[in-house]
Design an enzyme around this catalytic site. Structure first.
Site, mmCIF file in Angstrom:
data_model
loop_
_atom_site.group_PDB
_atom_site.id
_atom_site.type_symbol
_atom_site.label_atom_id
_atom_site.label_comp_id
_atom_site.label_asym_id
_atom_site.label_seq_id
_atom_site.Cartn_x
_atom_site.Cartn_y
_atom_site.Cartn_z
ATOM 1 N N LYS A 25 0.864 -1.197 0.088
ATOM 2 C CA LYS A 25 0.219 0.047 0.120
ATOM 3 C C LYS A 25 0.866 1.101 -0.063
ATOM 4 O O LYS A 25 1.384 1.663 0.979
ATOM 5 C CB LYS A 25 -0.835 0.071 1.076
ATOM 6 N N GLU A 43 9.549 1.277 10.804
ATOM 7 C CA GLU A 43 10.697 1.937 10.540
ATOM 8 C C GLU A 43 10.112 3.313 10.617
ATOM 9 O O GLU A 43 9.317 3.724 9.428
ATOM 10 C CB GLU A 43 11.244 1.380 9.336
ATOM 11 N N CYS A 78 13.974 9.910 6.557
ATOM 12 C CA CYS A 78 13.845 9.602 8.133
ATOM 13 C C CYS A 78 15.231 9.646 8.803
ATOM 14 O O CYS A 78 15.337 9.947 10.073
ATOM 15 C CB CYS A 78 13.130 8.166 8.230
ATOM 16 N N GLU A 103 10.952 16.006 14.422
ATOM 17 C CA GLU A 103 11.084 15.811 12.983
ATOM 18 C C GLU A 103 10.394 16.664 12.095
ATOM 19 O O GLU A 103 8.984 16.520 12.053
ATOM 20 C CB GLU A 103 11.185 14.287 12.660
#
Length: 492
Positions: A189, A263, A297, A395
């Site tokens: 997906k 992750e 990331c 982040e």
């Protein structure tokens, strides 16, 4: 004013696949989910209309995958290896096409995919092709007494691979080959922003010989994601994305007690000591955090600099960024393209404004939207950043670097470990003892010293804390998709 060749982009958009859903062997343009108009982030114009996958497509795909699993799990490992190696060859053949699709769907400069990312993807495919026939069981210590007891490595079944929009092809390579090599079926997906590269990747897999139903793709939003995670016949979820979404995925997995691999994000620190090779370190410190417009990331978005060289490094970073080309992702000389969407641009600019308002640091360069039709943000650097600020702790997932000084090794480690994230850490030093010492003290899943390449297929990759759990890469990566069955045979 950033110049984007609108005619070239309009012409290139003709290469976008009309059908982005692949269920079994059937290609579909529309699902039962929400209507979605895909906007080219470099032009701000809609370039593709579709309806996303919904719960109905998820259920159909899972049923097809569950039926295909019975045949795929007993396919010879050598045959699985042949297919993955052939897929590697096809990715190499279609590198320029995948680069074009990447540029159109998320603004990644085409040269970046062609130059390095395609090689990374091919490396992961080759590695897990080689692992297909290397899964082993064990004879346990019970033999040669009363029983012969041994273990059998078995595939899990249907795996849901939920991948992000920032680097979808690399994410596919980190999940799909390992799961297929182990004998699982996979339903991918992708995010609604990046359906095109995933659709082409799965088409290449079918061309390589992956049987229909073993690998399928359902681009969609939250509806498709929730249906996939909650489906009783999905054996495991492998998710790469944001922490907030991961919490929802984990809660949904609890209903059927299915395992998950996460992750997630990061706020990785890059520590530069006063004995570092600055001629190499400074360009790395400035350019690497701006890779893919800062949408990565594991990127080192916090720069920690030893006080004796602080001013030198800061000025060097400023000079590095002055020479980075922000522009059209289809242009050969572009280093940094747009961010993925207007929403992402406004969120990042909001975080920059917040840093200014809260006086989290001093703006060194950038800090504004670049003048263009698309979603371009100037490479932005704040110096003298407060380690407790929102800017240093969260982040931002954009081209924003937070720089702060440190006094000594203990101070550097404390700053690096001073967030709830733990994906990657970076160290720049000529002192080998210090490099190993600091690497052991950093609270993160992976440490890269003096510009070492990251995300290598033979090395396990994954974080701790808010950065997730589980590993992709190496033997640990394929073990994520295997269970070990114990068998005991009475000898008496």
């Amino acid at each position: 004013m950033i110049s984007v060749d609108l005619e070239r982009h309009a012409e290139a958009a003709r290469a976008l696949p009309a059908e982005t859903l692949l269920i079994g062997g059937e290609r579909l343009r529309h699902g039962s989910g929400a209507a979605f108009g895909h906007v080219n982030p470099a032009t701000g114009r809609v370039q593709h209309e579709m309806r996303l996958a919904g719960a109905a497509e998820v259920d159909r795909a899972v049923r097809i995958a569950r039926a295909a699993f019975d045949g795929w799990r007993i396919t010879k490992p050598s045959r699985r290896a042949e297919i993955l190696n052939r897929l590697c060859e096809l990715v190499g053949r279609d590198t320029s096409h995948l680069a074009l699709l990447s540029a159109l769907e998320n603004g990644m400069p085409a040269r970046q995919f062609s130059g390095r990312q395609s090689a990374i993807v091919q490396g992961w495919l080759r590695y897990y092709a080689g692992m297909a026939d290397k899964l082993e069981g064990l004879v346990t210590a019970a033999w040669p007494a009363e029983n012969l007891e041994y273990t059998l490595p078995e595939p899990l079944g249907v795996v849901a691979a939920i991948i992000p929009w920032n680097a979808p092809v690399i994410s596919l390579a980190m999940k799909v080959p390992a799961a297929l090599a182990a004998g699982n079926c996979v339903i991918v997906k992708p995010a609604e922003f990046t359906p095109f590269t995933s659709a082409h990747f799965v088409r290449l897999a079918l061309e390589a010989g992956v049987p229909e139903g073993v690998l399928q793709v359902l681009p969609g939003g939250a509806e498709a994601g929730e249906a996939l995670v909650r489906h009783v016949d999905v054996a495991k979820v492998s998710f790469t994305g944001g922490t907030a979404a991961a919490r929802r995925v984990m809660a949904a997995c609890a209903d059927t007690l299915k395992p998950a691999l996460f992750e997630l994000g990061g706020k990785s620190a890059n520590i530069v000591f006063d004995d570092a090779d600055l001629a190499r370190a400074i360009p790395y410190c400035g350019a690497f955090p701006m890779n893919n417009a800062g949408q990565g990331c594991q990127l080192p978005t916090r720069l920690l600099v030893h006080e004796p060289i602080y001013e030198t490094v800061v000025e060097g970073v400023r000079g590095t960024l002055a020479h980075l080309k922000l522009g059209d992702p289809l242009a050969e000389d572009t280093f940094m393209g747009p961010v993925v969407s207007e929403g992402a641009m406004r969120r990042i600019l909001g975080d920059i404004d917040r840093a200014r308002t809260e006086r989290a640091g001093t703006l060194l360069t950038g800090g504004a939207r670049a003048e263009a039709a698309g979603w371009f943000i100037e490479p932005t650097v704040f110096v003298g950043v407060d380690p407790a600020s929102h800017l240093a702790q969260n982040e931002l997932f954009g081209p924003v670097l937070a720089v702060m000084p440190f006094k000594d090794e203990d101070h550097a480690v404390a700053l690096a470990n001073g967030t709830p994230w733990g994906l990657a850490g970076y160290v720049q030093t000529r002192d080998l003892g210090r490099a190993h010492r600091v690497a052991a003290r950093l609270n993160c899943g992976n440490v890269y010293i003096n510009g070492a390449m990251n995300v290598h297929p033979a090395a396990p990759f994954g974080g701790v804390g808010l950065s997730g759990f589980g590993k992709e890469g190496g033997r640990a990566g394929i073990e994520e998709y295997v269970r070990h069955k114990g068998v005991a045979v009475a000898l008496a």
